[in-house]
Scaffold this motif. Structure first.
Motif, PDB file in Angstrom:
ATOM      1  N   LEU A 368     -26.536 -37.957-129.385  1.00 27.85           N
ATOM      2  CA  LEU A 368     -26.021 -36.656-128.954  1.00 27.85           C
ATOM      3  C   LEU A 368     -26.280 -35.562-129.981  1.00 27.85           C
ATOM      4  O   LEU A 368     -26.558 -34.411-129.636  1.00 27.85           O
ATOM      5  CB  LEU A 368     -24.523 -36.765-128.665  1.00 27.85           C
ATOM      6  N   GLN A 369     -26.207 -35.918-131.251  1.00 24.45           N
ATOM      7  CA  GLN A 369     -26.434 -34.927-132.303  1.00 24.45           C
ATOM      8  C   GLN A 369     -27.914 -34.594-132.465  1.00 24.45           C
ATOM      9  O   GLN A 369     -28.285 -33.430-132.648  1.00 24.45           O
ATOM     10  CB  GLN A 369     -25.858 -35.435-133.623  1.00 24.45           C
ATOM     11  N   VAL A 370     -28.755 -35.611-132.408  1.00 20.53           N
ATOM     12  CA  VAL A 370     -30.182 -35.403-132.642  1.00 20.53           C
ATOM     13  C   VAL A 370     -30.868 -34.821-131.410  1.00 20.53           C
ATOM     14  O   VAL A 370     -31.636 -33.860-131.506  1.00 20.53           O
ATOM     15  CB  VAL A 370     -30.855 -36.738-133.049  1.00 20.53           C
ATOM     16  N   VAL A 371     -30.601 -35.370-130.235  1.00 18.39           N
ATOM     17  CA  VAL A 371     -31.307 -34.967-129.019  1.00 18.39           C
ATOM     18  C   VAL A 371     -30.758 -33.675-128.435  1.00 18.39           C
ATOM     19  O   VAL A 371     -31.517 -32.790-128.023  1.00 18.39           O
ATOM     20  CB  VAL A 371     -31.252 -36.100-127.974  1.00 18.39           C
ATOM     21  N   TYR A 427     -30.352 -42.501-115.442  1.00 17.02           N
ATOM     22  CA  TYR A 427     -30.955 -41.264-114.923  1.00 17.02           C
ATOM     23  C   TYR A 427     -30.655 -40.056-115.804  1.00 17.02           C
ATOM     24  O   TYR A 427     -31.524 -39.204-116.024  1.00 17.02           O
ATOM     25  CB  TYR A 427     -30.453 -41.019-113.504  1.00 17.02           C
ATOM     26  N   PHE A 428     -29.421 -40.011-116.334  1.00 19.15           N
ATOM     27  CA  PHE A 428     -29.000 -38.801-117.045  1.00 19.15           C
ATOM     28  C   PHE A 428     -29.205 -38.853-118.567  1.00 19.15           C
ATOM     29  O   PHE A 428     -29.180 -37.822-119.208  1.00 19.15           O
ATOM     30  CB  PHE A 428     -27.521 -38.514-116.757  1.00 19.15           C
ATOM     31  N   ARG A 429     -29.384 -40.043-119.133  1.00 19.60           N
ATOM     32  CA  ARG A 429     -29.560 -40.074-120.584  1.00 19.60           C
ATOM     33  C   ARG A 429     -31.034 -39.857-120.940  1.00 19.60           C
ATOM     34  O   ARG A 429     -31.739 -40.740-121.420  1.00 19.60           O
ATOM     35  CB  ARG A 429     -29.069 -41.391-121.189  1.00 19.60           C
ATOM     36  N   VAL A 430     -31.478 -38.674-120.678  1.00 21.86           N
ATOM     37  CA  VAL A 430     -32.814 -38.223-121.040  1.00 21.86           C
ATOM     38  C   VAL A 430     -32.666 -36.870-121.727  1.00 21.86           C
ATOM     39  O   VAL A 430     -31.699 -36.140-121.480  1.00 21.86           O
ATOM     40  CB  VAL A 430     -33.728 -38.102-119.792  1.00 21.86           C
ATOM     41  N   PRO A 529     -35.650 -27.690-136.426  1.00 17.52           N
ATOM     42  CA  PRO A 529     -35.036 -27.130-135.208  1.00 17.52           C
ATOM     43  C   PRO A 529     -35.618 -27.739-133.939  1.00 17.52           C
ATOM     44  O   PRO A 529     -36.768 -28.173-133.904  1.00 17.52           O
ATOM     45  CB  PRO A 529     -35.381 -25.631-135.303  1.00 17.52           C
ATOM     46  N   ILE A 530     -34.790 -27.776-132.892  1.00 18.93           N
ATOM     47  CA  ILE A 530     -35.253 -28.253-131.593  1.00 18.93           C
ATOM     48  C   ILE A 530     -36.357 -27.311-131.097  1.00 18.93           C
ATOM     49  O   ILE A 530     -36.204 -26.097-131.097  1.00 18.93           O
ATOM     50  CB  ILE A 530     -34.094 -28.303-130.582  1.00 18.93           C
ATOM     51  N   ILE A 539     -36.866 -36.572-130.775  1.00 20.43           N
ATOM     52  CA  ILE A 539     -36.128 -36.558-129.505  1.00 20.43           C
ATOM     53  C   ILE A 539     -36.794 -37.480-128.485  1.00 20.43           C
ATOM     54  O   ILE A 539     -36.125 -38.239-127.767  1.00 20.43           O
ATOM     55  CB  ILE A 539     -36.029 -35.118-128.960  1.00 20.43           C
ATOM     56  N   ALA A 540     -38.112 -37.427-128.402  1.00 16.01           N
ATOM     57  CA  ALA A 540     -38.833 -38.276-127.456  1.00 16.01           C
ATOM     58  C   ALA A 540     -38.641 -39.752-127.791  1.00 16.01           C
ATOM     59  O   ALA A 540     -38.465 -40.589-126.890  1.00 16.01           O
ATOM     60  CB  ALA A 540     -40.317 -37.923-127.477  1.00 16.01           C
ATOM     61  N   ALA A 541     -38.658 -40.089-129.083  1.00 13.09           N
ATOM     62  CA  ALA A 541     -38.461 -41.479-129.504  1.00 13.09           C
ATOM     63  C   ALA A 541     -37.051 -41.945-129.169  1.00 13.09           C
ATOM     64  O   ALA A 541     -36.852 -43.068-128.671  1.00 13.09           O
ATOM     65  CB  ALA A 541     -38.731 -41.610-131.002  1.00 13.09           C
TER      66      ALA A 541
END
Length: 587
Positions: A368-371, A427-430, A529-530, A539-541
């Motif tokens: 949650l913090q990183v993505v 489905y939602f954890r992307v 930064p994102i 984030i992709a990993a």
């Protein structure tokens, strides 16, 4: 809330209690000061059980309700400390560039914590509840001091074992004590009330942790709240010892037989079956650890160390069974409990729920913090929506149990809700998903798990006699701890085997040499930064490995259906007997 029905010693005051006991006790049971209870005398009802039953005989309604209030306060501070500890853990490991070891550190702690509760169950039955309470506080204090002063990840890992074992022990003691002073139909209501502090600590803990981390450091957070926990626990110890002394003065509780120091050491080594405890804890730990260690530079599935760990783990468990079957004088694990299909199904459902949850929950705060770029506090609010829902609905579920007595079918109804909440995470954890959908999934999971957990725990307790409740809860806790350690092992295996590879794959060509440094430190993962190439690669990993974790967890949830189906359709209201009267002033 139901009113207390004064039973046994119909006590409205301390003086009435003394008068009632001394006047109404049958002549054949008037205690002789020359008599003592030997260990053999405790074979049917052990000393610790006798002591708590004596305490409930001599205390008043005021003492009973005061004890409930004090236990609630202890639960509040303990939950607050746990919430702070959980929020800070990724940053403690990252301070040593070992963020990926979060799951590894928890595997051994969970297994040992579960095994220790079996020994603790024997301790509090043999010695008493107060001794176990003090022992758990000592473990938490030692662990938190080690965390506050640790200078390497090895010390932190050892501290986590002490702390977790102490927390498990403290919660276990509180639950056993509540079981001692409640009837079956009211028990889950008090359990649920003792969980309500989490409604506050879910929000307060992460924010306090964030403030300590940003303005002071994590070390002061551990030290400060350990002191607070010790202060609020002292009144509970005092009230137990006071009423135990009172029971002895009134002759309700006989003095124990005297033993020499050597005799005591030999006696407790035998009673606790230390050999069995070492074999079972070592076996489970050695089997689960390799899943998280296998991807490190010095380990692989072909390496001798990994193979030896797995083989020794299996040998340890086999040796445990042989030792318990043929050599142990006092059985560490009461296998006869597992002959009851309701008890077996209850503890197995606890195992499966913990296993399936921790497969995807282990690194959720970091995700949650990183993505999503959330802060320490906000990410833990989302994470704790799971437990918040469980604690909020707990009292209502407990009231349902109190008035209907049913446990099996509500548990069955909760399983589809649990499965739905977990499956929706696929489905939602992307990375592109909105955080609100993740909160919705946590709420569904929390409701399902909360209902299954309450029903399973009560089913396990309803399957045994009062004098066996401590051991039953210990076995229930052991299955949960082993389940969580298996979940952590699977999560750690996926994390350590997939994330470094995906990081290397997604990082820009000129930054691939940073893979190890980024993998080991959450601060470095969030340093960019994102929207920048490096952060997007991280984030992709994360998204790739997290999706696999949720798929594995969802696929295992249907096992819970089998576990609950084997329960008998018991009604706890109909199981109440004259045992309540024999146990004194209980709720």
């Amino acid at each position: 809330m139901a009113t207390i029905s004064p039973v046994g010693a119909h006590a409205s005051s301390g003086r009435d209690v003394e008068k009632d006991i001394l006047q109404n006790q049958p002549a054949t049971e008037v205690p002789d000061d020359s008599k003592t209870d030997t260990d053999d005398d405790s074979s049917h009802v052990q000393e610790g059980v006798k002591r708590i039953e004596a305490i409930t005989t001599v205390w008043s309604k005021k003492s009973l309700w005061s004890t409930f209030a004090l236990l609630w306060l202890v639960s509040f501070v303990s939950a607050l400390l746990s919430s702070i500890d959980t929020a800070l853990s990724p940053y403690v490991t990252s301070s040593f560039s070992k963020h990926g070891l979060l799951a590894v550190i928890n595997i051994a702690a969970r297994v040992i914590g579960g095994v220790v509760t079996l020994s603790l169950g024997k301790l509090i039955d043999i010695r008493g509840r107060a001794e176990g309470f003090v022992g758990s506080l000592l473990l938490i204090t030692v662990g938190m001091i080690m965390k506050a002063t640790c200078q390497n990840v090895e010390t932190y890992a050892a501290a986590q074992v002490f702390t977790w074992v102490g927390k498990v022990a403290l919660g276990f003691i509180i639950n056993v004590f509540v079981a001692d002073i409640t009837t079956l139909k009211n028990r889950m209501f008090i359990f649920a009330l003792n969980s309500t502090p989490n409604l506050a600590t879910t929000f307060a803990g992460p924010k306090i942790a964030e403030l300590f981390y940003q303005r002071v450091n994590f070390r002061w957070a551990f030290g400060a709240f350990t002191i607070i926990l010790l202060v609020v626990c002292l009144p509970v110890v005092a009230i137990l010892y006071y009423h135990e002394k009172k029971a002895k003065q009134l002759g309700v509780l006989r003095p124990k037989a005297n033993r020499t120091t050597i005799q005591s050491i030999l006696y407790y080594i035998s009673e606790f079956d230390l050999i069995g405890a070492v074999l079972i804890s070592g076996g489970f730990t050695l089997i689960t650890l390799p899943f998280s260690l296998v991807s490190s530079a010095s380990h692989s599935w072909q390496s001798a160390s990994i193979i030896v760990m797995i083989v020794m783990g299996v040998v340890g468990l086999v040796a445990f069974v042989i030792w318990e079957r043929y050599f142990s004088r006092v059985k560490f694990f009461p296998f006869e409990f597992l002959k009851d299909r309701t008890f077996l199904g209850a503890v197995l459902s606890h195992f499966v729920v913990f296993m399936t949850t921790f497969v995807w929950d282990a690194y959720y705060s970091s995700y949650l913090q990183v993505v999503h770029g959330l802060s320490i506090s906000i990410s833990n609010y989302v994470l704790n929506a799971y437990s918040l829902t469980s604690y909020f609905t707990g009292p209502f579920i407990a009231l349902y149990i109190r008035y209907t007595g049913r446990v099996k079918y509500p548990a069955m109804a909760a399983i589809p809700i649990y499965l739905l909440g977990t499956a929706l995470l696929i489905y939602f954890r992307v990375p592109s998903s909105q955080v609100g959908y993740l909160v919705m999934c946590q709420v569904l999971v929390g409701f399902g798990v909360g209902m299954i957990g309450q029903m399973a725990e009560l089913a396990a307790m309803a399957s045994v006699r009062h004098q066996d409740v401590a051991v039953a809860l210990a076995i229930y806790g052991l299955f949960g701890s082993v389940g969580s350690s298996v979940g952590y092992a699977v999560a750690g295996g996926l994390w350590t085997n997939i994330l470094p590879q995906k990081l290397y794959e997604f990082l820009p060509e000129q930054n691939k040499n940073m893979t190890a440094a980024i993998y080991g430190d959450i601060n470095k993962q969030m340093a960019y930064p994102i929207g920048t190439p490096i952060r997007d690669a991280v984030i992709a990993a994360y998204g790739d490995v997290m999706r696999k974790m949720v798929i594995v967890g969802s696929a295992l949830i249907p096992l819970t259906i089998i576990c609950v189906l084997v329960w008998k359709n018991i009604n706890v209201k109909k199981l109440e007997t004259v045992e309540k009267r024999a146990r004194g002033n209980v709720f």
